[in-house]
Motif scaffolding. Structure first.
Motif, mmCIF file in Angstrom:
data_model
loop_
_atom_site.group_PDB
_atom_site.id
_atom_site.type_symbol
_atom_site.label_atom_id
_atom_site.label_comp_id
_atom_site.label_asym_id
_atom_site.label_seq_id
_atom_site.Cartn_x
_atom_site.Cartn_y
_atom_site.Cartn_z
ATOM 1 N N LEU A 1 -19.702 -34.513 -10.028
ATOM 2 C CA LEU A 1 -18.292 -34.944 -9.986
ATOM 3 C C LEU A 1 -16.869 -34.649 -11.099
ATOM 4 N N VAL A 2 -16.623 -33.910 -11.146
ATOM 5 C CA VAL A 2 -15.253 -34.297 -11.959
ATOM 6 C C VAL A 2 -13.832 -33.740 -11.441
ATOM 7 N N VAL A 3 -13.376 -35.020 -12.418
ATOM 8 C CA VAL A 3 -11.931 -35.291 -12.179
ATOM 9 C C VAL A 3 -10.799 -35.319 -13.211
ATOM 10 N N ASN A 4 -10.426 -34.788 -13.529
ATOM 11 C CA ASN A 4 -9.289 -34.535 -14.333
ATOM 12 C C ASN A 4 -9.924 -34.115 -15.659
ATOM 13 N N GLY A 5 -11.505 -33.425 -15.798
ATOM 14 C CA GLY A 5 -12.135 -33.473 -17.288
ATOM 15 C C GLY A 5 -12.489 -34.875 -17.395
ATOM 16 N N ASN A 6 -12.896 -36.269 -16.530
ATOM 17 C CA ASN A 6 -13.563 -36.873 -16.388
ATOM 18 C C ASN A 6 -14.967 -36.887 -15.642
ATOM 19 N N SER A 7 -16.370 -36.721 -15.809
ATOM 20 C CA SER A 7 -17.289 -37.515 -15.445
ATOM 21 C C SER A 7 -17.514 -38.350 -13.933
ATOM 22 N N TYR A 8 -17.979 -38.823 -12.964
ATOM 23 C CA TYR A 8 -17.873 -39.969 -12.532
ATOM 24 C C TYR A 8 -19.482 -39.958 -11.427
ATOM 25 N N ASN A 9 -20.539 -41.021 -11.248
ATOM 26 C CA ASN A 9 -21.010 -41.381 -10.366
ATOM 27 C C ASN A 9 -20.615 -41.961 -9.035
ATOM 28 N N ILE A 10 -21.516 -40.956 -8.759
ATOM 29 C CA ILE A 10 -21.353 -40.565 -7.059
ATOM 30 C C ILE A 10 -22.300 -40.420 -5.825
ATOM 31 N N THR A 11 -22.355 -40.925 -5.501
ATOM 32 C CA THR A 11 -23.643 -40.615 -4.192
ATOM 33 C C THR A 11 -22.783 -41.018 -2.702
ATOM 34 N N PRO A 12 -23.179 -39.460 -2.116
ATOM 35 C CA PRO A 12 -22.272 -39.075 -0.926
ATOM 36 C C PRO A 12 -23.201 -39.719 0.486
ATOM 37 N N THR A 13 -22.777 -39.873 1.132
ATOM 38 C CA THR A 13 -23.194 -40.259 2.836
ATOM 39 C C THR A 13 -24.326 -39.117 3.589
ATOM 40 N N LEU A 14 -25.020 -38.971 3.594
ATOM 41 C CA LEU A 14 -26.052 -38.208 4.117
ATOM 42 C C LEU A 14 -26.141 -38.578 6.106
ATOM 43 N N THR A 15 -25.692 -37.937 7.050
ATOM 44 C CA THR A 15 -26.277 -37.622 8.491
ATOM 45 C C THR A 15 -26.911 -36.892 8.853
ATOM 46 N N ASN A 16 -27.578 -37.341 9.279
ATOM 47 C CA ASN A 16 -28.346 -35.834 10.010
ATOM 48 C C ASN A 16 -27.454 -36.515 11.766
ATOM 49 N N ASN A 17 -27.171 -34.502 11.580
ATOM 50 C CA ASN A 17 -26.922 -34.788 13.513
ATOM 51 C C ASN A 17 -28.246 -34.028 14.729
ATOM 52 N N ALA A 18 -27.824 -34.247 15.495
ATOM 53 C CA ALA A 18 -28.983 -34.088 16.136
ATOM 54 C C ALA A 18 -28.856 -32.433 16.630
ATOM 55 N N ASP A 19 -27.465 -31.746 16.408
ATOM 56 C CA ASP A 19 -27.825 -30.876 16.743
ATOM 57 C C ASP A 19 -28.357 -29.435 15.161
ATOM 58 N N GLY A 20 -29.152 -30.583 13.992
ATOM 59 C CA GLY A 20 -29.530 -29.483 12.841
ATOM 60 C C GLY A 20 -28.905 -29.996 11.639
ATOM 61 N N THR A 21 -27.499 -30.183 11.836
ATOM 62 C CA THR A 21 -26.781 -29.661 11.108
ATOM 63 C C THR A 21 -26.994 -30.769 10.559
ATOM 64 N N THR A 22 -26.093 -30.902 9.026
ATOM 65 C CA THR A 22 -26.462 -32.618 7.963
ATOM 66 C C THR A 22 -24.272 -32.792 7.207
ATOM 67 N N THR A 23 -24.005 -34.122 7.901
ATOM 68 C CA THR A 23 -23.005 -34.711 7.296
ATOM 69 C C THR A 23 -22.595 -34.815 6.295
ATOM 70 N N VAL A 24 -22.577 -34.481 5.185
ATOM 71 C CA VAL A 24 -22.043 -34.843 4.126
ATOM 72 C C VAL A 24 -20.962 -35.680 3.081
ATOM 73 N N VAL A 25 -20.352 -36.832 2.861
ATOM 74 C CA VAL A 25 -19.424 -37.430 2.600
ATOM 75 C C VAL A 25 -19.478 -37.946 0.982
ATOM 76 N N TYR A 26 -18.234 -37.349 0.683
ATOM 77 C CA TYR A 26 -17.482 -38.177 -1.359
ATOM 78 C C TYR A 26 -16.962 -38.865 -0.967
#
Length: 627
Positions: free
Chosen positions: A380-405
């Motif tokens: 994750l780089v914002v305005n040239g600066n790197s940030y530590n971030i952990t996305p939230t993952l949700t495994n859905n019933a239809d096989g898809t995965t929701t990734v939230v930052y």
């Protein structure tokens, strides 16, 4: 007597219903620039019983010049019969049938012979790609008729004993024509996904292009672009091409909107598709409502005026383009875009914040499609600066995965004109969530969106993007294992039919092998597995077909595998040897003997991928010696 009459009537009726009929269709463009080379397809099919030695009569007017003809990877035999002139009463003789053909004065007559000797009903379509050049001096706006007609040189018999069969002719009334154009004018907005946030930090480029027919000259040209009040012109005006260009009017660099007008003494048509290119930059001003989730399309129109010939005004040309403006924009991409199970792909998301407000919330939500699995966060780089971030993952019933930052949670408020990039990797799986395999040519696309709020009052707004990957499709090959310069009746020809499935999985794999008549008779093939049909040495699948069928009327050998599945997924090669003897049946010396393999496989959506490949052979009849 009554019985005899009935028999004659029946034969005539039977011939009308079931006789060989060649059919032709074309994809001619309605218009193109004079001087340009234009390519189009001629598609040849058959209805009824087999027809022998198909070819196409091609009649071109004087202002269309033949360039080439091609069929798959094989050549097309082209015969230039001649030119229609007053000295020959605008008539030429088809050398194959003896028919007298009437054509346009100054026009040309060609015969196009694909290396195919037999057409059968519901068999592979023979598609010949023809290229012609429009004469630079062709009359602008006057349609040029392209006449084409399918013919079976040998008619309904491989010996030609019953004479040729001629199909219906395609003419201008069937849409078979090309209208020469003088010039074209286009406009393009160059920006990521044709969208932008407001602010001078986010300029977009406008490109205006004029293309004039080769060898023509348009005089006294005026290009006019009116910028909307939402756009601020920033200059960087660049003009290439044309004669004696002059900037008549240019928008103000500090006031939005304005007129750009560029004139030319003339523009000469060249072989380039861009005889004049005008580019400049602009940006979206602070025109969006900060209190709402304001998202708008901003259309823009440019015009071109000129004279041809000099002193005669041409109809005005217009070119339209538009771009989208948002408080926050996001663009999604994925690399590589073509994959196999086990591959790793990288998803990248770029986002921008308006230069006129602060983002007080910013969350990126992506959906990984079924068939892919989240692998690891990259950056994750914002305005040239790197940030530590952990996305939230949700495994859905239809096989898809929701990734939230939740980007705002780690960066805090994002200042005006902020930009950022998020990336993560994902693995291509071997199966979908329901256990079904990922198959060749499957498409796995998904969308993302950012949810944001700004200090001006707009809250919980969304802006989206999408990208996807596709699984590598099948490829096929047909070879002769015992190649000879000539084969004779009684010889056995060993064909090898091969399909490569990079993903290792497919549904309804079908080989349709059309053997040329009359030298092969598929009904003579021993379809008992392991006799005339068996696995080739390079086969990696190791399974005999689920079904093997022959069609005498089409001279077709068809093999089908209901499902091809590997665990773990890996590239599969299905390779089969087919032995078939050359039968002792008479045929004309000039009969083309090409074997066509049509193979197909279905993906998970039951969409078939089709491919064709030819294999020509030469057969010699007994030599006659008179003593």
């Amino acid at each position: 007597m009554r019985k005899f009459i009935f028999g004659v009537m029946f034969l005539i009726y039977f011939s009308v219903l079931y006789g060989q009929t060649p059919h032709l269709s074309t994809t001619l463009p309605a218009s193109d620039l004079a001087g340009n080379t234009v390519c189009f397809d001629l598609s040849l099919t058959n209805s009824g019983d087999p027809g022998y030695n198909p070819y196409i009569r091609l009649i071109l007017p004087a202002d269309l010049h033949f360039v080439s003809a091609e069929y798959m990877s094989m050549g097309v035999t082209v015969t230039n019969v001649g030119t229609f002139t007053s000295s020959n009463s605008d008539q030429l003789t088809d050398p194959k049938t003896g028919d007298v053909i009437t054509g346009p004065d100054g026009g040309s007559f060609y015969l196009l012979e694909p290396p195919i000797g037999t057409l059968v009903e519901n068999g592979p379509t023979v598609v010949i790609t023809v290229c012609v050049t429009i004469d630079p001096n062709a009359q602008i706006g006057t349609p040029l008729e392209v006449r084409t007609q399918p013919v079976y040189e040998l008619g309904d018999s491989p010996t030609g004993e019953n004479g040729p069969i001629v199909g219906d002719e395609l003419t201008q009334s069937d849409g078979s024509y090309i209208t020469p154009q003088l010039w074209t004018f286009s406009k393009q907005i160059i920006a990521p996904e044709t969208e932008s946030v407001p602010g001078s930090n986010f300029p977009y480029t406008v490109m205006l292009v004029v293309d004039v027919a080769d060898g023509k000259t348009v005089s006294n040209v005026s290009i006019h672009d009116v910028l909307g009040s939402e756009s601020q012109y920033t200059g960087n005006l660049n003009i290439t091409g044309g004669n004696n260009s002059n900037v008549v009017e240019e928008p103000d660099l500090s006031t939005p909107g304005g007129n750009l007008e560029v004139s030319f003494d003339s523009i000469d048509g060249t072989s380039s598709s861009q005889d004049v290119v005008i580019t400049f930059t602009a940006y979206l001003t602070d025109v969006l409502d900060h209190s709402t989730c304001d998202s708008r399309n901003f259309p823009d129109t440019a015009t071109a005026d000129g004279e041809y010939p000099a002193g005669t005004s041409l109809p005005q040309l217009t070119a339209n383009a538009q771009f989208e403006g948002d408080h926050v924009c996001v663009q999604k991409s994925v690399s590589p875009s073509t994959v196999s199970p086990g591959d790793t792909v990288t998803y990248t998301f770029n986002f921008q914040v308006t230069q006129f407000d602060t983002a007080t919330a910013l969350v990126l939500t992506d959906t990984i499609p079924d068939g892919l699995q989240f692998d690891s966060h990259q950056s994750l780089v914002v305005n040239g600066n790197s940030y530590n971030i952990t996305p939230t993952l949700t495994n859905n019933a239809d096989g898809t995965t929701t990734v939230v930052y939740d980007i705002h949670a780690v960066t805090g408020d994002l200042a005006p004109a902020s930009t950022g990039t998020v990336s993560f990797t994902a693995k291509v799986l071997e199966t979908y969530h329901d256990g079904t395999p990922i198959r060749e040519n499957d498409s796995m696309s998904s969308g993302c969106y950012v949810t944001y709020s700004i200090q001006g009052g707009a809250s919980d707004c969304t802006e989206d993007s999408s990208a996807g990957v596709s699984v590598k499709p099948i490829t096929i090959e047909k070879t002769i294992l015992n190649p000879q310069q000539y084969y004779y009746p009684g010889d056995t020809v060993k064909f090898k039919l091969t399909m490569t499935i990079p993903s290792g999985d497919a549904k309804n794999v079908v080989f349709k092998d059309y053997f040329p008549l009359p030298v092969f008779d598929v009904t003579t093939i021993d379809t008992t597995w392991g006799n005339d049909i068996k696995l080739a040495s390079d086969d990696t699948w190791g399974h005999q077909p689920d079904s093997i069928n022959v069609s005498g009327s089409q001279n077709l050998l068809e093999m089908q595998w209901n499902n091809v599945e590997t665990d773990p997924s890996q590239q599969v090669v299905i390779s089969v040897e087919v032995d078939i003897k050359i039968v002792d049946k008479p045929f004309a010396d000039n009969l083309k003997l090409t074997n066509i393999l049509e193979a197909s496989a279905e993906n998970s959506e039951n969409i078939a991928t089709n491919d064709l490949t030819p294999a020509p052979i030469n057969v010699r009849a007994p030599e006659l010696v008179i003593t």
